[in-house]
Design an enzyme around this catalytic site. Structure first.
Site, mmCIF file in Angstrom:
data_model
loop_
_atom_site.group_PDB
_atom_site.id
_atom_site.type_symbol
_atom_site.label_atom_id
_atom_site.label_comp_id
_atom_site.label_asym_id
_atom_site.label_seq_id
_atom_site.Cartn_x
_atom_site.Cartn_y
_atom_site.Cartn_z
ATOM 1 N N LYS A 21 39.978 36.722 31.052
ATOM 2 C CA LYS A 21 38.998 36.530 32.179
ATOM 3 C C LYS A 21 38.477 38.093 32.429
ATOM 4 C CE LYS A 21 40.488 36.769 36.675
ATOM 5 N NZ LYS A 21 39.680 37.757 37.583
ATOM 6 N N ASN A 22 39.265 38.940 32.736
ATOM 7 C CA ASN A 22 38.821 40.200 33.256
ATOM 8 C C ASN A 22 37.757 40.887 32.316
ATOM 9 O OD1 ASN A 22 39.417 39.827 35.701
ATOM 10 N ND2 ASN A 22 41.443 41.022 35.553
ATOM 11 N N CYS A 115 38.904 37.594 45.028
ATOM 12 C CA CYS A 115 39.916 37.091 45.670
ATOM 13 C C CYS A 115 39.920 38.105 47.059
ATOM 14 C CB CYS A 115 41.063 37.417 45.014
ATOM 15 S SG CYS A 115 41.286 36.131 43.843
ATOM 16 N N ARG A 120 38.173 45.883 49.642
ATOM 17 C CA ARG A 120 37.757 46.064 48.466
ATOM 18 C C ARG A 120 36.369 46.882 48.219
ATOM 19 N NH1 ARG A 120 39.421 41.155 44.660
ATOM 20 N NH2 ARG A 120 39.188 42.603 42.876
ATOM 21 N N ASP A 304 48.329 42.203 39.336
ATOM 22 C CA ASP A 304 48.043 40.875 38.902
ATOM 23 C C ASP A 304 49.641 40.007 38.744
ATOM 24 O OD1 ASP A 304 45.620 41.514 39.357
ATOM 25 O OD2 ASP A 304 44.929 41.397 37.379
ATOM 26 N N ARG A 396 39.379 29.335 38.806
ATOM 27 C CA ARG A 396 38.234 30.234 38.810
ATOM 28 C C ARG A 396 38.813 31.213 37.541
ATOM 29 N NH1 ARG A 396 37.928 34.165 43.452
ATOM 30 N NH2 ARG A 396 37.307 35.366 41.708
HETATM 31 N N1 EPU Z 1 38.744 50.915 45.107
HETATM 32 C C1 EPU Z 1 38.088 51.811 45.784
HETATM 33 N N2 EPU Z 1 36.819 51.967 45.605
HETATM 34 C C2 EPU Z 1 36.219 51.354 44.743
HETATM 35 C C3 EPU Z 1 36.868 50.885 43.664
HETATM 36 C C4 EPU Z 1 38.121 50.510 43.934
HETATM 37 O O1 EPU Z 1 38.527 52.290 46.886
HETATM 38 O O2 EPU Z 1 34.683 51.707 44.418
HETATM 39 C C5 EPU Z 1 40.258 50.664 45.435
HETATM 40 C C6 EPU Z 1 40.457 49.171 45.490
HETATM 41 O O3 EPU Z 1 39.981 48.857 46.565
HETATM 42 C C7 EPU Z 1 41.774 49.160 45.034
HETATM 43 C C8 EPU Z 1 42.026 49.913 43.763
HETATM 44 O O4 EPU Z 1 40.984 51.055 44.022
HETATM 45 O O5 EPU Z 1 42.613 49.440 46.004
HETATM 46 C C9 EPU Z 1 41.945 49.506 42.537
HETATM 47 O O6 EPU Z 1 40.734 48.690 42.394
HETATM 48 P P1 EPU Z 1 40.212 48.519 40.855
HETATM 49 O O7 EPU Z 1 38.653 48.899 40.886
HETATM 50 O O8 EPU Z 1 40.966 49.100 39.772
HETATM 51 O O9 EPU Z 1 40.116 46.865 40.775
HETATM 52 P P2 EPU Z 1 38.810 46.059 40.536
HETATM 53 O O10 EPU Z 1 38.037 46.366 39.578
HETATM 54 O O11 EPU Z 1 38.407 45.638 41.915
HETATM 55 C C10 EPU Z 1 40.025 44.511 38.657
HETATM 56 C C11 EPU Z 1 40.541 43.072 38.328
HETATM 57 C C12 EPU Z 1 41.605 42.686 39.108
HETATM 58 C C13 EPU Z 1 42.897 43.591 39.004
HETATM 59 C C14 EPU Z 1 42.311 45.152 39.277
HETATM 60 C C15 EPU Z 1 43.500 46.276 38.991
HETATM 61 C C16 EPU Z 1 38.541 42.109 37.773
HETATM 62 C C17 EPU Z 1 37.100 41.194 38.299
HETATM 63 N N3 EPU Z 1 39.440 42.286 38.664
HETATM 64 O O12 EPU Z 1 39.776 44.727 40.080
HETATM 65 O O13 EPU Z 1 42.112 41.361 38.941
HETATM 66 O O14 EPU Z 1 44.020 43.239 39.795
HETATM 67 O O15 EPU Z 1 41.363 45.316 38.353
HETATM 68 O O16 EPU Z 1 43.974 45.846 37.582
HETATM 69 O O17 EPU Z 1 38.503 42.576 36.708
HETATM 70 C C18 EPU Z 1 42.932 39.120 39.163
HETATM 71 O O18 EPU Z 1 42.645 38.916 37.941
HETATM 72 O O19 EPU Z 1 43.717 38.480 39.820
HETATM 73 C C19 EPU Z 1 42.506 40.398 39.848
HETATM 74 C C20 EPU Z 1 42.279 40.872 41.022
#
Ligand code: EPU
Length: 416
Positions: A21-22, A115, A120, A304, A396
């Site tokens: 998915k990701n 989610c 975030r 996750d 989703r």
């Molecule tokens: N963060 C910031 N600022 C930013 C970006 C991130 O403070 O500009 C913080 C976030 O708030 C969080 C941490 O950094 O506390 C990690 O966030 P990251 O950007 O790594 O996660 P993401 O890209 O929002 C993706 C996956 C998530 C998965 C995380 C960590 C997607 C669409 N989502 O999220 O997947 O948990 O990486 O591996 O790729 C899921 O599949 O259930 C899911 C939530």
């Protein structure tokens, strides 16, 4: 929609794992960077993918999607104004920022959904775009971005954010000159998006390390690319295997080397696993040892899988714990599990289970994607019928979960 599950531990059989998915939610927007048609295989049929297809069609692409194969071709001038309800439905829609900036140097968008895992922010994405020379205006929940051209730059990420690393990589492949991203995320999905871009002619060095060097190119060609397996879906069924008492659950079409932290944990506490080249079979085990685990960026224990591994704690004698370090609100499953009579509490960023716990059926609410999956695992453990409401969140991100679980012998139905 609601799920009705009759608890049963005698589950067994084979489950084939779908595409990631990701990776898919980043690769679909990334495909618009190509100047020719693109084919992507093994795309999971999940609602997040359907939403992205809708957005691609809205902005000027013809998309054919069947049997997990997607063909995408530009058929009109690209509409860079993607402000819509669809964008708000999923987190991954924010990858249109990097992709449209790379392609057209402009985008009008609104805040993306996904989610509710706490605050975030996307400040690392936006700070990075500004370093390429992008000017950004924010009004309420709208973002307007534009640049005369993207200039290669050096970006030092404060945290190895998966989303920021990918988004900045999408812009960098079409920027002028060289971009360096330090403290980059090394999750397999980041490498996968990088490999996809390289298959279109992008020049990216250092994928899988914390320092990426990207040499911008003027043109990207079409490609035919196959997405790898979903390691979180695989982890979900592997954990289900540790709960089941049948003749074993075999999880197929995977690369076990991307699941090392989970497998080390399970083997370390006494689970009975056979690990092959591209499949894992989980057999029932006698006694398991209690454990404490901390979520971390890859290759650490994935956030996750935190909600899912919680359910295994209910079978084990003594106190087990999970400390969540990535998101501030990842324990939405706890109050639901308490409704089932579980002995589970939280203190700050850590949850504690005092096991073993006998779970009783209840009517539950799925608050987010992984919460939904963890409640299904919990429902298998108790005698009687469990109902789970708001199950749309599950669809989703998991392909065909009801049929896959039925194939393992679970009595599970969706009630519209
Ligand atoms: N963060 C910031 N600022 C930013 C970006 C991130 O403070 O500009 C913080 C976030 O708030 C969080 C941490 O950094 O506390 C990690 O966030 P990251 O950007 O790594 O996660 P993401 O890209 O929002 C993706 C996956 C998530 C998965 C995380 C960590 C997607 C669409 N989502 O999220 O997947 O948990 O990486 O591996 O790729 C899921 O599949 O259930 C899911 C939530």
């Amino acid at each position: 929609m609601r799920l009705k599950i009759r608890g049963k531990r005698r589950l067994q059989g084979v489950v084939e794992i779908s595409g990631s998915k990701n990776s898919a939610v980043a690769i679909l927007p990334a495909a618009i960077l190509a100047d020719d048609p693109v084919t992507i295989r093994n795309i999971p049929d999940i609602n997040d993918v359907r939403t992205l297809i809708f957005i691609l069609q809205e902005i000027g692409y013809c998309v054919n999607y069947s049997n997990n194969v997607l063909n995408i071709k530009q058929i009109a001038n690209i509409n860079y104004d993607i402000r819509s309800q669809e964008v708000k439905k999923l987190r991954g829609s924010y990858y249109f920022m990097g992709a449209l900036l790379g392609k057209l140097r402009k985008i009008k968008t609104c805040s993306s959904g996904g989610c509710n895992l706490g605050n975030r922010p996307i400040n690392y994405h936006l700070d990075g775009f500004q370093k390429f020379g992008v000017s950004i205006s924010e009004f309420d929940d709208e973002l307007w971005m534009k640049a005369k051209r993207l200039e290669g730059t050096r970006i030092d990420l404060e945290f190895p954010s998966v989303g920021a690393t990918i988004n900045l990589m999408l812009a960098a492949v079409k920027a002028k000159g060289v971009t360096q991203i330090n403290n980059a995320a090394i999750e397999p999905e980041v490498i996968e998006v990088g490999n996809f871009l390289c298959s279109m002619g992008a020049k990216i060095q250092g994928l899988g390390t914390t320092s990426l060097i990207i040499i911008g190119v003027k043109r990207l060609s079409g490609t035919d690319y196959t997405i790898g397996f979903d390691r979180i879906e695989a982890g979900t069924y592997i954990i289900l295997g540790t709960l089941a008492k049948g003749r074993g659950i075999t999880v197929k079409n995977i690369d076990p080397s991307k699941l090392t932290t989970l497998l080390d944990l399970l083997q370390g506490i006494g689970c009975n696993l056979t690990v092959g080249e591209s499949e894992i079979t989980v057999f029932p085990a006698e006694t398991l040892r209690n454990f404490s685990i901390i979520t971390k960026p890859y290759p650490g224990f994935p956030t996750d899988l935190g909600q899912l591994i919680t359910v295994l704690m209910f079978l084990i004698e003594g106190e087990s714990s999970l400390k969540e370090t990535i998101f501030s609100n990842r324990f939405s499953h706890v109050r639901e599990l308490q409704k089932m009579g579980a002995s589970i509490t939280t203190v700050d960023d850590t949850l504690y289970v005092s096991g073993p716990c006998e779970l009783k059926p209840a009517t539950l609410v799925a608050h987010d994607l992984r919460c939904a999956a963890s409640l299904i695992l919990a429902a298998t453990l108790c005698r009687g019928i469990t109902f789970i409401d708001n199950i749309d969140v599950l669809l989703r991100g998991y392909e065909n979960p009801v049929q896959k679980l039925k194939n393992l012998g679970l009595s599970i139905d969706i009630i519209p």
